[in-house]
Write a protein that holds these residues in place. Sequence first.
Motif, PDB file in Angstrom:
ATOM      1  N   ALA A 175       0.841  -1.213   0.000  1.00 29.52           N
ATOM      2  CA  ALA A 175       0.000   0.000   0.000  1.00 29.52           C
ATOM      3  C   ALA A 175       0.872   1.257   0.000  1.00 29.52           C
ATOM      4  CB  ALA A 175      -0.933  -0.008   1.206  1.00 29.52           C
ATOM      5  N   ALA A 176       1.963   1.249   0.772  1.00 27.51           N
ATOM      6  CA  ALA A 176       2.857   2.409   0.819  1.00 27.51           C
ATOM      7  C   ALA A 176       3.511   2.652  -0.532  1.00 27.51           C
ATOM      8  CB  ALA A 176       3.928   2.214   1.906  1.00 27.51           C
ATOM      9  N   VAL A 177       3.964   1.582  -1.185  1.00 31.98           N
ATOM     10  CA  VAL A 177       4.580   1.723  -2.507  1.00 31.98           C
ATOM     11  C   VAL A 177       3.547   2.239  -3.506  1.00 31.98           C
ATOM     12  CG1 VAL A 177       5.635   0.458  -4.440  1.00 31.98           C
ATOM     13  CG2 VAL A 177       6.370   0.007  -2.096  1.00 31.98           C
ATOM     14  N   ALA A 178       2.339   1.692  -3.457  1.00 29.68           N
ATOM     15  CA  ALA A 178       1.274   2.151  -4.366  1.00 29.68           C
ATOM     16  C   ALA A 178       0.981   3.628  -4.141  1.00 29.68           C
ATOM     17  CB  ALA A 178       0.021   1.308  -4.171  1.00 29.68           C
ATOM     18  N   LEU A 179       0.968   4.050  -2.891  1.00 27.24           N
ATOM     19  CA  LEU A 179       0.711   5.459  -2.585  1.00 27.24           C
ATOM     20  C   LEU A 179       1.838   6.342  -3.124  1.00 27.24           C
ATOM     21  CD1 LEU A 179      -1.187   7.437  -1.143  1.00 27.24           C
ATOM     22  CD2 LEU A 179       0.187   7.117   0.905  1.00 27.24           C
ATOM     23  N   ILE A 180       3.074   5.918  -2.953  1.00 26.07           N
ATOM     24  CA  ILE A 180       4.215   6.686  -3.464  1.00 26.07           C
ATOM     25  C   ILE A 180       4.103   6.833  -4.979  1.00 26.07           C
ATOM     26  CG2 ILE A 180       6.717   6.592  -3.876  1.00 26.07           C
ATOM     27  CD1 ILE A 180       6.956   5.359  -1.023  1.00 26.07           C
ATOM     28  N   TYR A 181       3.848   5.729  -5.662  1.00 27.88           N
ATOM     29  CA  TYR A 181       3.780   5.767  -7.122  1.00 27.88           C
ATOM     30  C   TYR A 181       2.524   6.467  -7.631  1.00 27.88           C
ATOM     31  CZ  TYR A 181       7.745   2.541  -7.298  1.00 27.88           C
ATOM     32  OH  TYR A 181       8.989   1.962  -7.167  1.00 27.88           O
ATOM     33  N   SER A 182       1.466   6.444  -6.842  1.00 32.18           N
ATOM     34  CA  SER A 182       0.219   7.089  -7.290  1.00 32.18           C
ATOM     35  C   SER A 182       0.354   8.603  -7.364  1.00 32.18           C
ATOM     36  CB  SER A 182      -0.943   6.711  -6.372  1.00 32.18           C
ATOM     37  OG  SER A 182      -0.824   7.354  -5.122  1.00 32.18           O
ATOM     38  N   THR A 183       1.310   9.154  -6.651  1.00 34.64           N
ATOM     39  CA  THR A 183       1.488  10.614  -6.659  1.00 34.64           C
ATOM     40  C   THR A 183       2.351  11.099  -7.813  1.00 34.64           C
ATOM     41  OG1 THR A 183       3.421  10.537  -5.203  1.00 34.64           O
ATOM     42  CG2 THR A 183       1.259  10.718  -4.147  1.00 34.64           C
ATOM     43  N   LEU A 184       2.900  10.184  -8.600  1.00 34.69           N
ATOM     44  CA  LEU A 184       3.805  10.587  -9.674  1.00 34.69           C
ATOM     45  C   LEU A 184       3.186  11.611 -10.613  1.00 34.69           C
ATOM     46  CD1 LEU A 184       5.575   7.245 -10.524  1.00 34.69           C
ATOM     47  CD2 LEU A 184       6.653   9.353  -9.765  1.00 34.69           C
ATOM     48  N   GLY A 185       1.976  11.366 -11.051  1.00 30.05           N
ATOM     49  CA  GLY A 185       1.341  12.291 -11.984  1.00 30.05           C
ATOM     50  C   GLY A 185       0.728  13.495 -11.305  1.00 30.05           C
TER      51      GLY A 185
ATOM     52  N   GLU B  48      12.193   7.432  -9.496  1.00 34.21           N
ATOM     53  CA  GLU B  48      12.920   8.423 -10.293  1.00 34.21           C
ATOM     54  C   GLU B  48      12.977   8.031 -11.770  1.00 34.21           C
ATOM     55  OE1 GLU B  48      13.959  11.496  -9.419  1.00 34.21           O
ATOM     56  OE2 GLU B  48      12.957  11.034  -7.532  1.00 34.21           O
ATOM     57  N   CYS B  49      13.122   6.741 -12.060  1.00 34.43           N
ATOM     58  CA  CYS B  49      13.141   6.293 -13.460  1.00 34.43           C
ATOM     59  C   CYS B  49      11.795   6.547 -14.136  1.00 34.43           C
ATOM     60  CB  CYS B  49      13.511   4.813 -13.544  1.00 34.43           C
ATOM     61  SG  CYS B  49      15.247   4.504 -13.145  1.00 34.43           S
ATOM     62  N   ILE B  50      10.712   6.345 -13.408  1.00 34.43           N
ATOM     63  CA  ILE B  50       9.384   6.656 -13.957  1.00 34.43           C
ATOM     64  C   ILE B  50       9.285   8.153 -14.217  1.00 34.43           C
ATOM     65  CG2 ILE B  50       6.908   6.695 -13.469  1.00 34.43           C
ATOM     66  CD1 ILE B  50       7.341   4.054 -11.902  1.00 34.43           C
ATOM     67  N   GLN B  51       9.798   8.953 -13.286  1.00 38.74           N
ATOM     68  CA  GLN B  51       9.751  10.406 -13.462  1.00 38.74           C
ATOM     69  C   GLN B  51      10.526  10.843 -14.710  1.00 38.74           C
ATOM     70  OE1 GLN B  51      10.403  12.929  -9.993  1.00 38.74           O
ATOM     71  NE2 GLN B  51       9.941  11.169  -8.684  1.00 38.74           N
ATOM     72  N   PHE B  52      11.584  10.118 -15.048  1.00 39.52           N
ATOM     73  CA  PHE B  52      12.359  10.421 -16.248  1.00 39.52           C
ATOM     74  C   PHE B  52      11.475  10.332 -17.498  1.00 39.52           C
ATOM     75  CE2 PHE B  52      15.094   9.019 -19.774  1.00 39.52           C
ATOM     76  CZ  PHE B  52      15.986  10.082 -19.810  1.00 39.52           C
ATOM     77  N   LEU B  53      10.500   9.425 -17.462  1.00 39.75           N
ATOM     78  CA  LEU B  53       9.622   9.204 -18.613  1.00 39.75           C
ATOM     79  C   LEU B  53       8.430  10.163 -18.663  1.00 39.75           C
ATOM     80  CD1 LEU B  53       9.589   5.306 -18.447  1.00 39.75           C
ATOM     81  CD2 LEU B  53      10.984   6.757 -19.944  1.00 39.75           C
ATOM     82  N   LEU B  54       8.156  10.851 -17.565  1.00 41.59           N
ATOM     83  CA  LEU B  54       7.004  11.752 -17.514  1.00 41.59           C
ATOM     84  C   LEU B  54       7.413  13.173 -17.897  1.00 41.59           C
ATOM     85  CD1 LEU B  54       5.367  10.544 -14.181  1.00 41.59           C
ATOM     86  CD2 LEU B  54       4.666   9.971 -16.515  1.00 41.59           C
ATOM     87  N   PRO B  55       6.669  13.798 -18.793  1.00 38.41           N
ATOM     88  CA  PRO B  55       7.058  15.145 -19.236  1.00 38.41           C
ATOM     89  C   PRO B  55       6.979  16.206 -18.137  1.00 38.41           C
ATOM     90  CG  PRO B  55       4.968  14.479 -20.225  1.00 38.41           C
ATOM     91  CD  PRO B  55       5.483  13.297 -19.470  1.00 38.41           C
ATOM     92  N   SER B  56       6.105  16.008 -17.155  1.00 40.13           N
ATOM     93  CA  SER B  56       5.948  17.025 -16.113  1.00 40.13           C
ATOM     94  C   SER B  56       6.888  16.816 -14.929  1.00 40.13           C
ATOM     95  CB  SER B  56       4.504  17.034 -15.612  1.00 40.13           C
ATOM     96  OG  SER B  56       4.199  15.791 -14.995  1.00 40.13           O
TER      97      SER B  56
END
Length: 193
Positions: free
Chosen positions: A20-30, A146-154
């Motif tokens: 759940a903690a990992v999902a919450l961290i990743y859910s805030t990416l966008g 951070e690698c996911i953030q590399f792929l996101l334009p924002s």
Amino acid sequence: MRKPSFSSDRERRLWGWALAAVALIYSTLGLARVVADTLRESGLLEFAADLVATGMLLSGATIVVQGLKKRSGGVEMGFAIGVAAICVLGFARLGAPEERSHLMEYAVLALILHEALTERATQGLRVPVPSVLAVLGTTLVGVVDECIQFLLPSRTFDPLDILFDFGAALGAVVSCGSLRWTRRQAGKFRRGG
């Protein structure tokens, strides 16, 4: 016959909380940048940061109160208060509220992972150095973030954030381990051994 995946119900619950903690961290990416920019533009970012700080202080107070229920000695309480003071001062010195959220997210994740791995080891399963595995696992979550953030334009990839995530995990696990060690030593001293 297949072995169960978890050594106990507690371990199963802890892994659920970790997921759940990992999902919450990743859910805030966008959403993180959008929410931070919106709060900053409306002048509410500092209020939100103060709200988070208040939540951390209340969490710390809860931990101290729970510790008092276990009849902790003066050495244990002094050590716990010292660790809490270091954490609060470190948290207060962080400039950006986004950095503060990293501290909380990754420290909490590291503690949950540490508890799950320690529970597994306590139940007799082989877990080499739960503390190191918890820090490494938490840091890996930060690297993927951070690698996911590399792929996101924002968003932007920032290796410093990975270091910060590692530091939060390491600080949380070392603090937890130090408190446990102090409790064991104080218990031995009280028993005369």
